[in-house]
Design a protein around this motif. Structure first.
Motif, short mmCIF file in Angstrom:
data_model
loop_
_atom_site.label_atom_id
_atom_site.label_comp_id
_atom_site.label_asym_id
_atom_site.label_seq_id
_atom_site.Cartn_x
_atom_site.Cartn_y
_atom_site.Cartn_z
N ASP A 23 -24.10 -68.66 -13.71
CA ASP A 23 -24.76 -67.39 -14.01
C ASP A 23 -26.16 -67.35 -13.39
O ASP A 23 -26.58 -66.32 -12.85
CB ASP A 23 -24.84 -67.16 -15.52
CG ASP A 23 -23.48 -66.89 -16.12
OD1 ASP A 23 -22.55 -66.52 -15.39
OD2 ASP A 23 -23.35 -67.04 -17.36
N HIS A 26 -25.75 -66.75 -9.71
CA HIS A 26 -25.39 -65.35 -9.48
C HIS A 26 -26.64 -64.47 -9.47
O HIS A 26 -26.81 -63.63 -8.56
CB HIS A 26 -24.42 -64.89 -10.57
CG HIS A 26 -23.97 -63.49 -10.43
ND1 HIS A 26 -22.91 -63.12 -9.62
CD2 HIS A 26 -24.43 -62.34 -10.99
CE1 HIS A 26 -22.74 -61.82 -9.69
NE2 HIS A 26 -23.65 -61.32 -10.51
N GLN A 49 -28.77 -59.56 -13.74
CA GLN A 49 -27.63 -59.61 -14.65
C GLN A 49 -26.61 -60.64 -14.18
O GLN A 49 -26.32 -60.74 -12.99
CB GLN A 49 -26.95 -58.25 -14.73
CG GLN A 49 -27.71 -57.26 -15.57
CD GLN A 49 -26.95 -55.97 -15.69
OE1 GLN A 49 -27.02 -55.14 -14.81
NE2 GLN A 49 -26.22 -55.81 -16.78
N SER A 50 -26.06 -61.36 -15.16
CA SER A 50 -24.98 -62.29 -14.88
C SER A 50 -23.69 -61.50 -14.66
O SER A 50 -23.66 -60.29 -14.92
CB SER A 50 -24.83 -63.27 -16.05
OG SER A 50 -24.35 -62.59 -17.19
N PRO A 51 -22.62 -62.14 -14.22
CA PRO A 51 -21.36 -61.41 -14.01
C PRO A 51 -20.85 -60.69 -15.26
O PRO A 51 -20.22 -59.64 -15.16
CB PRO A 51 -20.38 -62.50 -13.57
CG PRO A 51 -21.24 -63.53 -12.94
CD PRO A 51 -22.51 -63.52 -13.75
N ASP A 52 -21.15 -61.23 -16.45
CA ASP A 52 -20.69 -60.57 -17.68
C ASP A 52 -21.66 -59.51 -18.19
O ASP A 52 -21.46 -58.94 -19.25
CB ASP A 52 -20.36 -61.59 -18.77
CG ASP A 52 -21.60 -62.25 -19.38
OD1 ASP A 52 -22.74 -61.93 -18.96
OD2 ASP A 52 -21.43 -63.08 -20.28
N GLY A 53 -22.75 -59.25 -17.43
CA GLY A 53 -23.70 -58.21 -17.79
C GLY A 53 -24.89 -58.66 -18.60
O GLY A 53 -25.76 -57.86 -18.93
N THR A 54 -24.97 -59.96 -18.90
CA THR A 54 -26.12 -60.48 -19.64
C THR A 54 -27.35 -60.45 -18.75
O THR A 54 -27.31 -60.90 -17.60
CB THR A 54 -25.86 -61.93 -20.10
OG1 THR A 54 -24.69 -61.95 -20.90
CG2 THR A 54 -27.03 -62.48 -20.90
#
Length: 89
Positions: A23, A26, A49-54
């Motif tokens: 993350d 990314h 943002q990380s791939p999961d949107g965090t």
């Protein structure tokens, strides 16, 4: 793509903040203006943002071979998220 150096210390440090190395990578690899920002002497700061949107902040240094060594990463606070969103306008 950027090259990263991971070891026990920085992997564990990120884990304390529930951030995976992938993350952090990314966020660094997809950084857009105004990032990265140089802070202090040789440190760089990125929010993204990380791939999961965090929403995360990542702080790193570059070694002599321009390899990225992440020294800190954590989720943004609600206030930091608002500031980040405004900076992207």
């Amino acid at each position: 793509m950027n090259r990263f150096r991971w070891n026990h210390w920085n992997i564990e440090h990120l884990a304390e903040h529930r951030v995976a190395p992938g993350d952090a990578e990314h966020v660094v690899n997809l950084a857009r203006r105004p990032y990265p920002r140089q802070i202090e002497d040789e440190k760089f700061y990125i929010a993204g943002q990380s791939p999961d949107g965090t929403y995360l902040q990542v702080i790193y240094v570059l070694d002599a071979d321009d390899v990225i060594y992440v020294i800190h990463a954590r989720p943004l606070t609600d206030r930091e998220k608002r500031i980040y969103r405004r900076s992207k306008r």
